[in-house]
Design an enzyme around this catalytic site. Structure first.
Site, PDB file in Angstrom:
ATOM      1  CG  HIS A   1      -2.194  -0.854   0.697  1.00  0.00           C
ATOM      2  ND1 HIS A   1      -2.298  -2.195   0.952  1.00  0.00           N
ATOM      3  CD2 HIS A   1      -3.240  -0.540  -0.085  1.00  0.00           C
ATOM      4  CE1 HIS A   1      -3.375  -2.656   0.369  1.00  0.00           C
ATOM      5  NE2 HIS A   1      -3.979  -1.673  -0.265  1.00  0.00           N
TER       6      HIS A   1
ATOM      7  NE  ARG B   1      -6.511  -1.043  -3.659  1.00  0.00           N
ATOM      8  CZ  ARG B   1      -5.842  -0.710  -4.763  1.00  0.00           C
ATOM      9  NH1 ARG B   1      -5.738   0.547  -5.122  1.00  0.00           N
ATOM     10  NH2 ARG B   1      -5.276  -1.653  -5.498  1.00  0.00           N
TER      11      ARG B   1
ATOM     12  NE  ARG C   1     -11.442  -3.414  -3.024  1.00  0.00           N
ATOM     13  CZ  ARG C   1     -10.132  -3.621  -3.135  1.00  0.00           C
ATOM     14  NH1 ARG C   1      -9.669  -4.321  -4.155  1.00  0.00           N
ATOM     15  NH2 ARG C   1      -9.288  -3.129  -2.255  1.00  0.00           N
TER      16      ARG C   1
ATOM     17  CD  GLU D   1      -9.380  -9.350  -6.094  1.00  0.00           C
ATOM     18  OE1 GLU D   1      -8.320  -8.712  -6.138  1.00  0.00           O
ATOM     19  OE2 GLU D   1     -10.324  -9.029  -5.357  1.00  0.00           O
TER      20      GLU D   1
ATOM     21  CG  ASN E   1      -2.547  -5.155  -7.683  1.00  0.00           C
ATOM     22  OD1 ASN E   1      -2.026  -5.025  -8.778  1.00  0.00           O
ATOM     23  ND2 ASN E   1      -3.072  -4.140  -7.017  1.00  0.00           N
ATOM     24  CG  ASP E   2      -5.269  -9.929  -4.416  1.00  0.00           C
ATOM     25  OD1 ASP E   2      -4.319 -10.276  -3.687  1.00  0.00           O
ATOM     26  OD2 ASP E   2      -6.067  -9.041  -4.102  1.00  0.00           O
TER      27      ASP E   2
ATOM     28  NE  ARG F   1      -1.134  -7.425  -3.093  1.00  0.00           N
ATOM     29  CZ  ARG F   1      -2.310  -6.842  -3.302  1.00  0.00           C
ATOM     30  NH1 ARG F   1      -3.356  -7.554  -3.679  1.00  0.00           N
ATOM     31  NH2 ARG F   1      -2.460  -5.551  -3.168  1.00  0.00           N
TER      32      ARG F   1
ATOM     33  CB  CYS G   1      -9.234  -2.032 -11.008  1.00  0.00           C
ATOM     34  SG  CYS G   1      -9.664  -3.487 -10.067  1.00  0.00           S
TER      35      CYS G   1
HETATM   36  C1  PEP Z   1      -6.002  -6.220  -7.208  1.00  0.00           C
HETATM   37  O1  PEP Z   1      -5.881  -7.222  -6.514  1.00  0.00           O
HETATM   38  O2  PEP Z   1      -5.518  -6.117  -8.352  1.00  0.00           O
HETATM   39  C2  PEP Z   1      -6.711  -5.030  -6.699  1.00  0.00           C
HETATM   40  C3  PEP Z   1      -6.990  -4.019  -7.478  1.00  0.00           C
HETATM   41  O3  PEP Z   1      -7.064  -5.013  -5.384  1.00  0.00           O
HETATM   42  P1  PEP Z   1      -6.070  -4.776  -4.133  1.00  0.00           P
HETATM   43  O4  PEP Z   1      -4.748  -4.347  -4.684  1.00  0.00           O
HETATM   44  O5  PEP Z   1      -6.718  -3.730  -3.290  1.00  0.00           O
HETATM   45  O6  PEP Z   1      -6.063  -6.113  -3.500  1.00  0.00           O
HETATM   46 MG    MG Z   2      -7.147  -7.481  -4.828  1.00  0.00          MG
END
Ligand code: PEP
Ligand code: MG
Length: 581
Positions: free
Chosen positions: A195, A302, A338, A439, A462-463, A473, A510
């Protein structure tokens, strides 16, 4: 002596400046034995140090510029509350009296026993609390040892233009540093999807992470270059190298400035396809930039930041009022909210008792799984989203879906709430789109099934990447496998886009991959028509989109998906990137 160190590029741009090293917990704590007559004075010394720590925090709080996210202020409040707790007052005082030891040693013993309790529990939530204990104890130590507070935590410090080197930085640190005008930062830990990294990109601060032992090689006050594009840090650079980087810096600046003209231009490819560019936002202050960069709306808000650093869940009205203000700030643009993606790396401070210890929290009770388990967390948020849909184009998005049954459960709850609102005459938009994040690989493979029950899909790379290639991650050791171009990942992306298209529903992306200019053409070639990216990246993506012929990109993307030879893939990617189609 000149040197170059290689880490992970986490936030683009070049920074050149003098170094300030943020050192935490490097204090030497010694034990002294006290005479009986010295005990009372030592307890006084402890209380004075705790009081001074509170004073410093009050000072920071008072000097925080207006517009600082409420979450950051709440974080400081948590530390103030901890300093009021008996754990940092009565307990160390008792240790001083019983063991006849100095205040530093008493605080250290108390810290060790608090941390030992947390460690024994091995609860991810308590791990974050452990960091808070260390931060608070560190403040007390510094006062006892008459060390000044950490420079970046004090108001009006001259950190402007400096580069911060730290073991790790919390999002709160980064916000404070941004207010001090720092030029860039380097951390020994962390990765591109933390983050802090996401925040750094939206604040536009160049940064390199994962540079192990940075504090060993880099000296306070020396001038270094942080290359946030390539993840490199250079020290002892001669005039020629400095000039070269200053030139790159200036070029980048004028490129970013030149992008401003695109703000109101339509996002249409060279072959006439309309592409939608949305913004990812997390903090209330991000909403300003959504309109500044001319985004088509918010593709991902988020909401978990609303839940962090506080002792109770937000109630329905708090959710409602927050979303309502954001709708006003967006002036009629679509707003994708979300539902809470809490758990794993985003642990709430409340309701913890209901999240049992998990050896692999990323595979555990998080996001929609946690929400369905905890109605007191989920229902107020759903009720507020449904209510606020009467005031603007709101879309609701469910994170981490792995089975269609979860969609049905959410839709049932939404139905129940809507029925109640209808009975009571409470306004809402019955057509508010409800979408889901893809995801989890199982959801991507069955995206066609999800598409039958949802109004839109959004790919969370990302996930998706971490689950597809089976890496955590936030684990540095395996971050080299975190590759958006992994053929398995790309097939999941392509399958999801195809499923949305066949079902006639929009598919967005996203995750951070959508905001990385290296992949824009590949994604267009795979058929992606909606990107949701952090506002700082939006105009650059728009520039590439408007200079792409999707028909050519499609041909190259198709070959990219089916050809596994490394060399050919590299050529194809380069052809896509440079536009040499
Ligand atoms: C993702 O997982 O790509 C996503 C956008 O959500 P976060 O990064 O908040 O898990
Ligand atoms: Mg995610």
């Amino acid at each position: 002596m000149s040197f170059s160190l290689h880490g992970v590029a986490i936030s683009r741009g070049i920074a050149i400046g003098r170094v300030h090293i943020v050192e935490r917990n490097q204090l030497d704590i010694a034990e002294y034995h006290l005479e009986v007559g010295e005990v009372d004075a030592e307890i006084e010394r402890l209380h004075a140090a705790v009081a001074l720590a509170k004073h410093h925090l009050r000072e920071i709080r008072a000097h925080i510029p207006s517009g600082t996210p409420a979450e950051i202020v709440a974080f400081i409040d948590t530390h103030m509350l901890m300093l009021d707790d008996a754990a940092f007052n009565d307990e160390p005082a008792r240790i001083i009296r019983d063991n006849r030891v100095n205040a530093e040693w008493a605080v250290k013993l108390q810290r060790d026993s608090l941390i030992a309790v947390f460690e024994e529990m091995e609860d991810p939530y308590l791990r974050t609390r452990k960091d808070d204990v260390d931060h608070v104890v560190d403040r007390i130590f510094r006062n006892l040892l008459r060390h000044p507070p950490l420079r970046h935590e004090l108001p009006d410090q001259k950190l402007k233009g400096m580069i911060i080197i730290a073991r790790d930085l919390a999002p709160t640190d980064l916000v404070l540093l941004q207010h001090h005008g720092v030029a860039g930062f380097v951390t020994e830990f962390g990765g591109p999807t933390s983050h802090t990294a996401i925040l750094a990109r939206s604040l536009g601060i160049p940064g390199v992470a994962g540079l192990h032992h940075a504090r060993r090689y880099i000296q306070e006050e020396e001038t270094i270059i942080v290359d946030g594009d390539d993840g490199v840090v250079l020290g002892g650079a001669d005039e020629r190298v400095l000039l070269q980087y200053r030139k790159r810096q200036a070029e980048r600046l004028s490129y970013v400035e030149s992008l401003q003209v695109l703000r109101d231009a339509p996002t249409v490819t060279l072959d006439g396809r309309v592409i939608h560019l949305y913004a990812n936002v997390e903090l209330a202050e991000d909403f300003k930039s959504v309109r500044e960069v001319g985004a088509d709306g918010v593709g991902l808000y988020r909401t978990e930041f609303l839940f962090l650093n506080r002792s109770t869940y937000p109630d329905e009205d708090e959710h409602f009022n927050t979303y309502r203000q954001m709708i006003d700030a967006l002036g009629g643009l679509p707003f994708t909210i979300r539902t809470a993606d809490l758990g794993a790396d985003k642990m709430p401070d409340v309701g913890v008792a209901n999240i049992p210890f998990a050896a692999n929290p990323a595979l555990g009770l998080r996001a929609i799984r946690l929400c369905l388990r905890e109605p007191s967390l989920f229902w107020p948020q759903l009720r507020a989203i449904i209510r606020v849909s009467a005031f603007g184009p709101v879309r609701m998005m469910i994170p981490m879906l792995s089975s269609v049954d979860e969609v049905h459960q959410v839709l049932d709850i939404v139905g129940t709430i809507r029925n109640e609102f209808t009975r009571r005459g409470i306004a809402f938009d019955p057509n508010m789109p409800i979408g889901g994040m893809i995801e989890v690989p199982a959801a991507a493979i069955c995206a066609d099934v999800f598409a039958r029950h949802l109004d839109f899909l959004s790919i969370g790379t990302n996930d998706l990447i971490q689950y597809a290639v089976a890496i955590d991650r936030v684990n540095n050791e395996v971050s080299y496998l975190y590759d958006p171009l992994n053929p398995g990942v790309l097939r999941l992306v392509s399958t999801t886009i195809g499923a949305g298209r066949s079902a006639g529903i929009p598919v967005a992306m996203c995750g951070e991959m959508a905001g990385d200019v290296r992949y824009t053409r590949l994604l267009l070639g795979l058929g992606l028509t909606e990107f949701s990216v952090h506002p700082a990246a939006l105009l650059e993506i728009k520039h590439i989109v408007t200079h792409t012929d999707v028909r050519h990109a499609e041909t190259l993307a198709e070959e990219f998906l089916s050809d596994s030879r490394l060399e050919r893939r590299r050529e194809l990617l380069q052809a896509l990137e440079t536009g040499a189609l």
